[in-house]
Design a protein around this motif. Structure first.
Motif, short mmCIF file in Angstrom:
data_model
loop_
_atom_site.label_atom_id
_atom_site.label_comp_id
_atom_site.label_asym_id
_atom_site.label_seq_id
_atom_site.Cartn_x
_atom_site.Cartn_y
_atom_site.Cartn_z
N LEU A 32 0.82 -1.21 0.00
CA LEU A 32 0.00 0.00 0.00
C LEU A 32 0.86 1.27 0.00
O LEU A 32 2.06 1.21 0.21
CB LEU A 32 -0.89 0.02 1.25
CG LEU A 32 -1.81 -1.17 1.44
CD1 LEU A 32 -2.10 -1.36 2.92
CD2 LEU A 32 -3.09 -0.99 0.66
N HIS A 33 0.18 2.40 -0.22
CA HIS A 33 0.79 3.73 -0.07
C HIS A 33 1.99 3.90 -0.99
O HIS A 33 2.94 4.62 -0.64
CB HIS A 33 1.24 3.99 1.38
CG HIS A 33 0.22 3.72 2.43
ND1 HIS A 33 0.51 3.87 3.78
CD2 HIS A 33 -1.06 3.30 2.38
CE1 HIS A 33 -0.56 3.56 4.49
NE2 HIS A 33 -1.53 3.21 3.66
N VAL A 34 2.01 3.24 -2.14
CA VAL A 34 3.16 3.37 -3.04
C VAL A 34 3.37 4.85 -3.37
O VAL A 34 2.45 5.53 -3.84
CB VAL A 34 2.94 2.55 -4.32
CG1 VAL A 34 4.04 2.84 -5.34
CG2 VAL A 34 2.91 1.06 -3.99
N THR A 35 4.59 5.34 -3.09
CA THR A 35 4.91 6.76 -3.20
C THR A 35 6.16 6.97 -4.06
O THR A 35 7.14 6.25 -3.87
CB THR A 35 5.15 7.35 -1.80
OG1 THR A 35 4.00 7.08 -0.97
CG2 THR A 35 5.39 8.84 -1.84
N PRO A 36 6.12 7.97 -4.98
CA PRO A 36 4.98 8.83 -5.31
C PRO A 36 3.87 8.06 -6.01
O PRO A 36 4.11 7.02 -6.61
CB PRO A 36 5.62 9.88 -6.25
CG PRO A 36 6.86 9.25 -6.77
CD PRO A 36 7.34 8.30 -5.74
N ASP A 37 2.65 8.59 -5.90
CA ASP A 37 1.50 7.86 -6.45
C ASP A 37 1.38 8.06 -7.96
O ASP A 37 2.07 8.88 -8.55
CB ASP A 37 0.22 8.26 -5.72
CG ASP A 37 -0.22 9.70 -5.95
OD1 ASP A 37 0.56 10.48 -6.53
OD2 ASP A 37 -1.34 10.05 -5.55
N SER A 38 0.51 7.28 -8.56
CA SER A 38 0.36 7.29 -10.02
C SER A 38 -0.01 8.68 -10.53
O SER A 38 0.55 9.16 -11.51
CB SER A 38 -0.73 6.30 -10.44
OG SER A 38 -0.49 5.01 -9.94
N ALA A 39 -0.95 9.33 -9.87
CA ALA A 39 -1.49 10.60 -10.37
C ALA A 39 -0.46 11.72 -10.34
O ALA A 39 -0.59 12.70 -11.06
CB ALA A 39 -2.73 10.99 -9.57
N SER A 40 0.56 11.59 -9.49
CA SER A 40 1.60 12.61 -9.44
C SER A 40 2.81 12.23 -10.29
O SER A 40 3.86 12.86 -10.20
CB SER A 40 2.04 12.86 -7.99
OG SER A 40 2.59 11.69 -7.42
N GLY A 66 2.07 13.85 -0.25
CA GLY A 66 2.09 12.41 -0.40
C GLY A 66 1.92 11.67 0.90
O GLY A 66 1.94 12.23 1.99
N ALA A 67 1.78 10.34 0.78
CA ALA A 67 1.61 9.50 1.95
C ALA A 67 2.80 9.58 2.89
O ALA A 67 2.66 9.47 4.11
CB ALA A 67 1.38 8.05 1.52
N ASP A 68 4.01 9.79 2.32
CA ASP A 68 5.19 9.86 3.17
C ASP A 68 5.19 11.09 4.07
O ASP A 68 5.91 11.13 5.06
CB ASP A 68 6.46 9.85 2.30
CG ASP A 68 6.48 10.94 1.25
OD1 ASP A 68 5.40 11.39 0.83
OD2 ASP A 68 7.59 11.34 0.85
N GLU A 69 4.37 12.09 3.75
CA GLU A 69 4.24 13.27 4.59
C GLU A 69 2.87 13.34 5.26
O GLU A 69 2.41 14.41 5.67
CB GLU A 69 4.51 14.53 3.77
CG GLU A 69 5.93 14.60 3.24
CD GLU A 69 6.26 15.95 2.64
OE1 GLU A 69 6.69 16.84 3.40
OE2 GLU A 69 6.09 16.10 1.42
N GLY A 70 2.23 12.19 5.37
CA GLY A 70 0.99 12.10 6.12
C GLY A 70 -0.24 12.57 5.39
O GLY A 70 -1.30 12.71 6.01
N CYS A 71 -0.15 12.83 4.07
CA CYS A 71 -1.30 13.34 3.30
C CYS A 71 -1.88 14.60 3.93
O CYS A 71 -3.08 14.85 3.86
CB CYS A 71 -2.38 12.27 3.14
SG CYS A 71 -1.85 10.81 2.24
N ASP A 72 -1.03 15.38 4.58
CA ASP A 72 -1.47 16.66 5.13
C ASP A 72 -1.44 17.70 4.01
O ASP A 72 -0.97 17.44 2.90
CB ASP A 72 -0.56 17.09 6.28
CG ASP A 72 -1.23 18.09 7.22
OD1 ASP A 72 -2.39 18.48 6.96
OD2 ASP A 72 -0.59 18.47 8.22
N PHE A 73 -1.94 18.90 4.31
CA PHE A 73 -1.84 20.01 3.37
C PHE A 73 -0.52 20.73 3.61
O PHE A 73 -0.13 20.98 4.76
CB PHE A 73 -2.99 20.98 3.56
CG PHE A 73 -4.33 20.46 3.08
CD1 PHE A 73 -4.42 19.40 2.20
CD2 PHE A 73 -5.51 21.06 3.50
CE1 PHE A 73 -5.63 18.93 1.75
CE2 PHE A 73 -6.74 20.60 3.06
CZ PHE A 73 -6.80 19.53 2.18
N ALA A 74 0.12 21.11 2.53
CA ALA A 74 1.43 21.75 2.64
C ALA A 74 1.38 23.02 3.49
O ALA A 74 2.28 23.28 4.30
CB ALA A 74 1.98 22.06 1.25
#
Length: 566
Positions: free
Chosen positions: A486-494, A553-561
């Motif tokens: 799961l959480h493969v980073t960076p994700d496909s859309a980016s 991204g998931a590696d940064e907790g999916c928070d807002f920058a």
């Protein structure tokens, strides 16, 4: 006590005349029936998340009264206020998309309103991390109070608990082994009381993490929602919130690099939800801290799985509570923990663990360190050319026979593609293949739903296949199980390499080497990356636009920058 104004004299509305502002506020407060005498007390705000769209919080009205009772007896004035509430199964496309919105709501209301401390009442999966994120950013003395888990139901003599058992029965139904009548009967027995899922899913994992962080009263993470101890915990939480004011026990004193590492140890020892890696990264990020996935692997190698609960084991949260709870687990891990971390009680973790050291422990639920359920932690991070920023595998819920596996990719380009083809009899798939889901990460229009638990194709499920390797940039429920990356980073859309996988490519998973790799040469990957990508409609307004602009991204907790500290 600080010299700054307290109680309702705090955070005065600005009319250009402070005396008038206080005069007017007292007048309006008295319209609610408060006396001038009680309005002199310090105010404890109560972030109240009861909602008709949140079954987990159905019992909050009774809990609220218990919190108020505790605040009043300790000399404070309780004042509840509503915020957004996130009911996991009642939100589209997924509750994670709105976690940051709830954190903003919590932060701004705590900061703007006249309160000296706040009790955070949450429970359902994303409410607890949202409230902790908001509290860390707001900087007021804050204490968490969770809903507590449901009690189990019964079906033909078997205990049932949402939602691991719901997935188990649904898999049997898809395989043709459970009838329509029985699946309907099971449906009505999976969630029979107020509270969060009865297993070690995301909600219970986050409750355990909140206690390990020191943001919640000891011994309160696992109390069932309908147990009288839950109300006593609520009363004690209210009283503690008042005491935290004089001690100025703000989150910055509690959420530290060391307490976050303690929380990771607990996550690994309980075989907890993969979602917790994202949430803990977001909470830590609000304190200016980061979580290294390399460090997660180091901790995992030295932290055994000790808790025997579904989906990793056999028990339920009510058993964990009766068997000793988080306190018993922490004492088993004591020599691995940072014991000088501060907690909401004003004591260090080490001081807290000195209590009840001789209490009985159910060793069928909480194993001894010398006899662990598994010698290493429940979660690991994977890297490799498919996940240069990391990915997560819950190995404690996976099939060890698949830990070293190479297979052919069967690719689904979206959730819609998955739904349309997964049960197609003509689908070219075998049990040795690797199912790949693209465009389901945080930057996708689906906003990283719990879709990583790809169903076994019906043509294989009916033949008795129960697990196969599945890879995606999505999440999965903490109640789920299987060999799922799961959480493969960076994700496909980016623009991540997951989006470059094509049907028939070879993938290799190696738990031993902590890698997930796409076995395609670099020149071909560069050629694929240069191909034009389909245009995606971007949101033009509202929260959806803000989400698309600011999500990390998931590696940064999916928070807002823009919500991270500068």
């Amino acid at each position: 006590m600080n010299d700054k104004p307290t109680g309702i004299a705090n955070n005065l509305t600005n009319y250009g005349d402070r005396d008038f502002s206080l005069y007017l506020r007292r007048s309006f407060a008295q319209s609610m029936g408060y006396s001038r005498e009680i309005l002199k007390r310090p105010v404890v705000g109560i972030a109240y998340t009861e909602s008709g769209f949140n079954n987990c919080h159905r019992h909050f009205p009774e809990m609220l009264e218990a919190v108020k009772r505790g605040v009043l007896t300790a000399g404070g004035l309780p004042m509840e206020f509503p915020t957004i509430s996130l009911g996991e199964v009642f939100l589209n496309p997924t509750s994670l998309k709105f976690r940051n919105l709830m954190s903003m709501d919590t932060e701004e209301m705590v900061r703007a309103q006249p309160m000296d401390a706040v009790v955070l009442m949450g429970g359902c999966d994303k409410t607890v991390p949202a409230q902790l994120m908001g509290a860390v950013s707001a900087g007021r003395p804050s204490i968490m109070l969770v809903a507590g888990p449901m009690m189990t139901g019964r079906h033909h003599g078997e205990r049932l608990g949402a939602c691991t058992d719901c997935r188990r029965f649904w898999a049997q139904y898809r395989a043709g082994k459970v009838s329509d009548d029985e699946i309907h009967e099971v449906e009505s027995k999976l969630a029979t009381t107020a509270g969060t899922c009865a297993v070690m899913g995301t909600a219970s994992t986050m409750a355990c993490i909140a206690e390990a962080l020191g943001m919640m009263l000891p011994g309160t993470a696992a109390i069932p929602a309908v147990h009288a101890d839950r109300l006593r915990a609520a009363e004690a939480t209210g009283a503690t919130a008042v005491r935290m004011i004089d001690a100025n026990l703000t989150p910055e004193r509690i959420v530290t690099r060391e307490s976050v590492e303690n929380a990771l140890r607990v996550l690994l020892a309980i075989g907890g939800s993969t979602n917790a890696v994202i949430h803990l990264a977001a909470i830590a990020g609000r304190a200016g801290l980061s979580i290294s996935l390399d460090r997660l692997n180091e901790l995992s190698d030295t932290t055994p799985v000790l808790v025997n609960l579904k989906p990793v084991g056999n028990g339920y949260m009510e058993d964990f509570f009766a068997g000793g709870g988080v306190g018993a687990l922490l004492r088993e891990l004591k020599d691995l923990l940072h014991l000088d971390c501060m907690t909401v009680t004003g004591e260090t973790l080490g001081e807290r663990l000195g209590y009840d050291s001789g209490a009985w422990i159910d060793r069928t639920i909480i194993a001894e360190r010398a006899k662990p359920l598994e010698p290493q932690g429940g979660l690991i991070a994977l890297f490799g050319n498919l996940a240069p920023g990391g990915a997560i595998l819950k190995r404690s819920a996976a099939d060890e026979k698949l830990f070293e596996h190479e297979g052919r990719a069967v690719v689904f380009t979206s959730l819609e593609d998955l739904a349309a083809r997964i049960d197609d009899p003509a689908l070219d798939v075998t049990a040795d293949d690797i199912l790949v889901l693209q465009n389901a990460g945080p930057h996708s229009t689906s906003a990283m739903p719990e879709a990583g638990y790809l169903p076994i194709p019906k043509k294989l499920a009916t033949k008795g296949i129960k697990d196969m390797v599945r890879v995606s940039d999505a999440r999965m429920s903490g109640t789920a199980f299987g060999t799922i990356v799961l959480h493969v980073t960076p994700d496909s859309a980016s623009g991540g390499p997951l989006g470059l996988v094509r049907n028939g490519d070879r993938l290799r998973l190696s738990v031993k080497e902590r890698r997930i790799d796409l076995l395609v040469d670099e020149a071909e990957l560069k050629r694929r990356a240069a191909e034009p990508r389909p245009a995606v409609d971007k949101p033009s307004r509202g929260y959806a636009k803000l989400y698309a602009q600011e999500i990390m991204g998931a590696d940064e907790g999916c928070d807002f920058a823009f919500l991270k500290p500068r």
